[in-house]
Design a protein around this motif. Structure first.
Motif, PDB file in Angstrom:
ATOM      1  N   ASP A   1       0.827  -1.206   0.000  1.00 30.60           N
ATOM      2  CA  ASP A   1       0.000   0.000   0.000  1.00 30.60           C
ATOM      3  C   ASP A   1       0.861   1.256   0.000  1.00 30.60           C
TER       4      ASP A   1
ATOM      5  N   TYR B   1       2.683   1.559  -3.406  1.00 32.42           N
ATOM      6  CA  TYR B   1       1.754   2.041  -4.422  1.00 32.42           C
ATOM      7  C   TYR B   1       1.473   3.533  -4.237  1.00 32.42           C
ATOM      8  N   PHE B   2       1.311   3.948  -2.993  1.00 31.88           N
ATOM      9  CA  PHE B   2       1.028   5.358  -2.695  1.00 31.88           C
ATOM     10  C   PHE B   2       2.169   6.245  -3.173  1.00 31.88           C
TER      11      PHE B   2
ATOM     12  N   ARG C   1       2.328   6.555  -6.934  1.00 27.56           N
ATOM     13  CA  ARG C   1       1.289   7.454  -7.469  1.00 27.56           C
ATOM     14  C   ARG C   1       1.515   8.910  -7.092  1.00 27.56           C
ATOM     15  N   HIS C   2       1.970   9.143  -5.847  1.00 26.41           N
ATOM     16  CA  HIS C   2       1.952  10.509  -5.323  1.00 26.41           C
ATOM     17  C   HIS C   2       3.316  11.066  -4.908  1.00 26.41           C
TER      18      HIS C   2
ATOM     19  N   ALA D   1      -8.510  12.664   3.579  1.00 22.46           N
ATOM     20  CA  ALA D   1      -8.575  12.697   2.118  1.00 22.46           C
ATOM     21  C   ALA D   1      -8.460  14.117   1.576  1.00 22.46           C
TER      22      ALA D   1
ATOM     23  N   ILE E   1      -6.534  13.310  -2.023  1.00 24.61           N
ATOM     24  CA  ILE E   1      -6.635  11.938  -2.534  1.00 24.61           C
ATOM     25  C   ILE E   1      -8.030  11.408  -2.246  1.00 24.61           C
ATOM     26  N   SER E   2      -8.330  10.242  -2.792  1.00 20.78           N
ATOM     27  CA  SER E   2      -9.643   9.650  -2.570  1.00 20.78           C
ATOM     28  C   SER E   2      -9.774   9.156  -1.134  1.00 20.78           C
TER      29      SER E   2
ATOM     30  N   GLY F   1     -10.777   6.240  -0.162  1.00 22.51           N
ATOM     31  CA  GLY F   1     -10.203   4.902  -0.056  1.00 22.51           C
ATOM     32  C   GLY F   1      -8.698   4.929   0.116  1.00 22.51           C
ATOM     33  N   GLU F   2      -8.032   5.802  -0.646  1.00 24.63           N
ATOM     34  CA  GLU F   2      -6.580   5.931  -0.509  1.00 24.63           C
ATOM     35  C   GLU F   2      -6.206   6.464   0.862  1.00 24.63           C
TER      36      GLU F   2
ATOM     37  N   SER G   1      -6.484   3.727   3.440  1.00 27.59           N
ATOM     38  CA  SER G   1      -5.414   2.747   3.236  1.00 27.59           C
ATOM     39  C   SER G   1      -4.069   3.253   3.751  1.00 27.59           C
ATOM     40  N   ILE G   2      -3.720   4.505   3.431  1.00 30.90           N
ATOM     41  CA  ILE G   2      -2.390   4.998   3.809  1.00 30.90           C
ATOM     42  C   ILE G   2      -2.318   5.286   5.304  1.00 30.90           C
TER      43      ILE G   2
END
Length: 207
Positions: free
Chosen positions: A115, A118-119, A122-123, A149, A154-155, A157-158, A161-162
């Motif tokens: 996670d 991936y974060f 993306r960012h 968020a 970010i969304s 969901g993200e 998760s983070i």
């Protein structure tokens, strides 16, 4: 005309500050190197075999990273066999933003947490550092995971998760980072975790 602030900085202090800034940049760009640094910083003095066992990385990699960190000036190797490795906690402030071992731990977690990897993909690490702040606010009971968020852009969901993924970094930082209260000056004392969290197991490792 008043002197420029940089003109009042002793040359040796300016040089040391720039060197540490470069070192922190190197650690932010190399999660596995940051992983070794954070382990030594939090649990040192340790031996190289202990690093290998704790992080489950090859012996040659441990030796290479320890040598690199020594060259960068953030760890010290002393004694005879077994030689002990210790690390100085870093703290860099630029444009009002601080980087401490807690942030480097978050970066290091890319090695073992999909996670977070991936974060960052993306960012970027800048957004990850901002997420560290939001995670602290959450675990200090100031915000919910969903509320992170908007400030992070970010969304939902993200955000959820983070914030969950950064729990080990916040828990270990609360215990071991001497600059933790610099990141969270208004709530460091309010960040607590249930007693069944094993902080020593929260460092990035492959177990």
């Amino acid at each position: 005309m008043a002197p420029h602030p940089l003109s009042e900085t002793p040359p040796q202090d300016f040089e040391a500050g720039i060197n540490q800034l470069a070192t922190v940049g190197r650690l932010l760009d190399h999660p596995e190197l940051a992983r070794v640094y954070v382990y030594v910083c939090y649990y040192g003095p340790v031996t190289r075999p202990q690093i290998k066992a704790a992080l489950s990385i090859p012996k040659t990699t441990v030796y290479d990273h320890v040598e690199t960190l020594e060259t960068l000036g953030v760890i010290t190797i002393e004694g005879t066999r077994p030689m002990e490795v210790t690390a100085d906690p870093v703290r860099i402030t630029t444009d009002g933003h601080v980087v401490t071992p807690t942030h480097l731990h978050a970066v290091a977690l890319q090695e073992v947490d999909e996670d977070i990897s991936y974060f960052v993909e993306r960012h970027g690490v800048g957004k990850l550092a901002a997420a560290v702040r939001q995670a602290g606010l959450h675990y200090g009971d100031r915000t919910t995971q969903r509320m992170a968020a908007d400030p992070l852009g970010i969304s939902t969901g993200e955000a959820i998760s983070i914030i969950l993924a950064l729990k080990p970094a916040i828990a270990a930082g609360r215990e071991y980072d001497p600059y933790f209260d610099v990141i969270f000056p208004e709530l460091a004392d309010d960040i607590e975790f249930e007693t069944d969290i094993d902080v020593t197991a929260s460092l990035p490792n492959a177990e």
